[in-house]
Write a protein that holds these residues in place. Structure first.
Motif, PDB file in Angstrom:
ATOM      1  N   GLN A 217       0.823  -1.201   0.000  1.00 31.42           N
ATOM      2  CA  GLN A 217       0.000   0.000   0.000  1.00 31.42           C
ATOM      3  C   GLN A 217       0.864   1.261   0.000  1.00 31.42           C
ATOM      4  N   LYS A 218       1.924   1.251   0.798  1.00 32.09           N
ATOM      5  CA  LYS A 218       2.809   2.413   0.877  1.00 32.09           C
ATOM      6  C   LYS A 218       3.517   2.646  -0.447  1.00 32.09           C
ATOM      7  N   VAL A 219       4.006   1.585  -1.060  1.00 35.79           N
ATOM      8  CA  VAL A 219       4.709   1.709  -2.341  1.00 35.79           C
ATOM      9  C   VAL A 219       3.768   2.253  -3.405  1.00 35.79           C
ATOM     10  N   SER A 220       2.563   1.708  -3.464  1.00 37.16           N
ATOM     11  CA  SER A 220       1.584   2.155  -4.448  1.00 37.16           C
ATOM     12  C   SER A 220       1.234   3.621  -4.237  1.00 37.16           C
TER      13      SER A 220
ATOM     14  N   HIS B 246      -7.289  -2.968   0.083  1.00 40.30           N
ATOM     15  CA  HIS B 246      -6.672  -3.709  -1.015  1.00 40.30           C
ATOM     16  C   HIS B 246      -6.530  -2.805  -2.243  1.00 40.30           C
ATOM     17  N   GLU B 247      -5.442  -2.968  -2.969  1.00 42.22           N
ATOM     18  CA  GLU B 247      -5.178  -2.169  -4.163  1.00 42.22           C
ATOM     19  C   GLU B 247      -6.355  -2.202  -5.135  1.00 42.22           C
ATOM     20  N   LEU B 248      -7.069  -3.317  -5.175  1.00 46.69           N
ATOM     21  CA  LEU B 248      -8.197  -3.444  -6.095  1.00 46.69           C
ATOM     22  C   LEU B 248      -9.320  -2.471  -5.745  1.00 46.69           C
ATOM     23  N   VAL B 249      -9.471  -2.117  -4.462  1.00 48.67           N
ATOM     24  CA  VAL B 249     -10.499  -1.160  -4.059  1.00 48.67           C
ATOM     25  C   VAL B 249     -10.260   0.178  -4.744  1.00 48.67           C
ATOM     26  N   LYS B 250      -9.003   0.601  -4.790  1.00 44.87           N
ATOM     27  CA  LYS B 250      -8.648   1.859  -5.439  1.00 44.87           C
ATOM     28  C   LYS B 250      -9.008   1.817  -6.927  1.00 44.87           C
ATOM     29  N   ARG B 251      -8.715   0.699  -7.570  1.00 52.63           N
ATOM     30  CA  ARG B 251      -9.026   0.581  -8.998  1.00 52.63           C
ATOM     31  C   ARG B 251     -10.526   0.588  -9.243  1.00 52.63           C
TER      32      ARG B 251
END
Length: 320
Positions: A77-80, A303-308
């Protein structure tokens, strides 16, 4: 840093953990190359960036190294987040967010803002009597507000915590649910319980609830009350009507603080009924002692998918 035509060389300092910065099997490096079109190679203590947007690639790597120096471990999450913010020309200021510990959970884990947006939101709660936190799911609006409430209680700034939210679907469906009225409304209040249990632990939270120090109630129960020396949180406020919002805001008593959270893209009110949250933000935006903070998909910490998913819906709604 050495700069040549479309080529940069960065010297990596000894206190940097390259494995954390570059990622497992250089996954972070591959992602930077994908986003910037640059080629990144290692030569001893140096990183060579060539081709593509070398400036953006250098900015991302520098931010990753700063974050690793402060936080030691870099999660996905931090890297993204660092890459997303660099893409819009903003720095993450990891030192400011990492040093701001709001409280510790019952497991001893430090709870702190993870993004600049969250940091501004937390600071607004510290400095104002009434704060509106508006943003999509997963931005920590409710969780951080609960953490600030618990901190205020532990510091003896308030005598109790009151958490409330509207049960939009309640009307005719509550009658079909088993149990007394509290049993019927509890499913609508579950997210608030979850936040409290995670921060305080279930046993401690339950004891405070039994004593009346912590109240978790549906919004309808707030009518006619005046709440002094309380930290009051209204969650899912996009589903309040104009009348409900005005009723809630006028419950504030002496020594109290309020946080109102909501996502104006997820309004469940009947068609034709105006959201009290949207109206309140328009009416109160210039009132002294009130601050309105907007969080975005960049502040999503799920989760990264939530952002997408959020971005996909935003794009769809703009084009239809």
């Amino acid at each position: 840093m050495v700069e040549e035509k479309n080529r940069l060389i960065i010297e990596v300092e000894d206190d940097i953990d390259r494995a954390e910065v570059f990622g497992c099997l250089d996954a972070n490096v591959r992602e930077i190359e994908k986003r910037t079109g640059a080629e990144i190679t290692q030569r001893g203590n140096s990183i060579v960036i060539s081709g593509g947007d070398v400036r953006l690639a250098e900015s991302i790597l520098s931010e990753l190294m700063d974050a690793q120096r402060v936080e030691r471990r870099l999660d996905r999450q931090k890297v993204s987040y660092i890459m997303d913010m660099a893409g819009i020309g903003m720095k993450c200021d990891s030192r400011a967010t990492s040093s701001d510990i709001i409280c510790y959970t019952h497991h001893g884990k430090p709870l702190k803002p993870k993004t600049i947006g969250q940091k501004r939101y937390v600071d607004a709660i510290r400095n104002n009597e009434l704060v509106f936190g508006i943003g999509p799911a997963g931005t920590g609006k409710t969780y951080l507000a609960c953490a600030m409430a618990v901190t205020a209680y532990k510091n003896k700034e308030v005598d109790r915590i009151v958490l409330t939210r509207p049960a939009v679907e309640a009307g005719e469906k509550l009658g079909f649910l088993p149990g007394d009225m509290q049993d019927k409304v509890d499913p609508y209040l579950r997210p608030l319980y979850d936040a409290l249990f995670d921060i305080l632990g279930q046993e401690a939270a339950s004891k405070l609830k039994e004593k009346g120090t912590v109240e978790v109630v549906p919004l309808a129960y707030m009518r006619g009350r005046t709440l002094d020396n309380s930290f009051i949180i209204l969650d899912e406020a996009q589903n309040t009507t104009r009348e409900q919002m005005k009723m809630f805001l006028t419950r504030m008593g002496f020594g109290s603080r309020m946080v109102v959270t909501g996502d104006i893209t997820q309004i469940d009110l009947p068609r034709g009924v105006a959201s009290g949250l949207k109206e309140a933000c328009r009416i109160l935006k210039d009132v002294e002692g009130i601050d309105i903070k907007h969080l975005t998909d960049a502040d999503v910490v799920r989760h990264e998918l939530v952002k997408r998913i959020i971005r996909a819906y935003d794009s769809y709604e703009k084009n239809h």
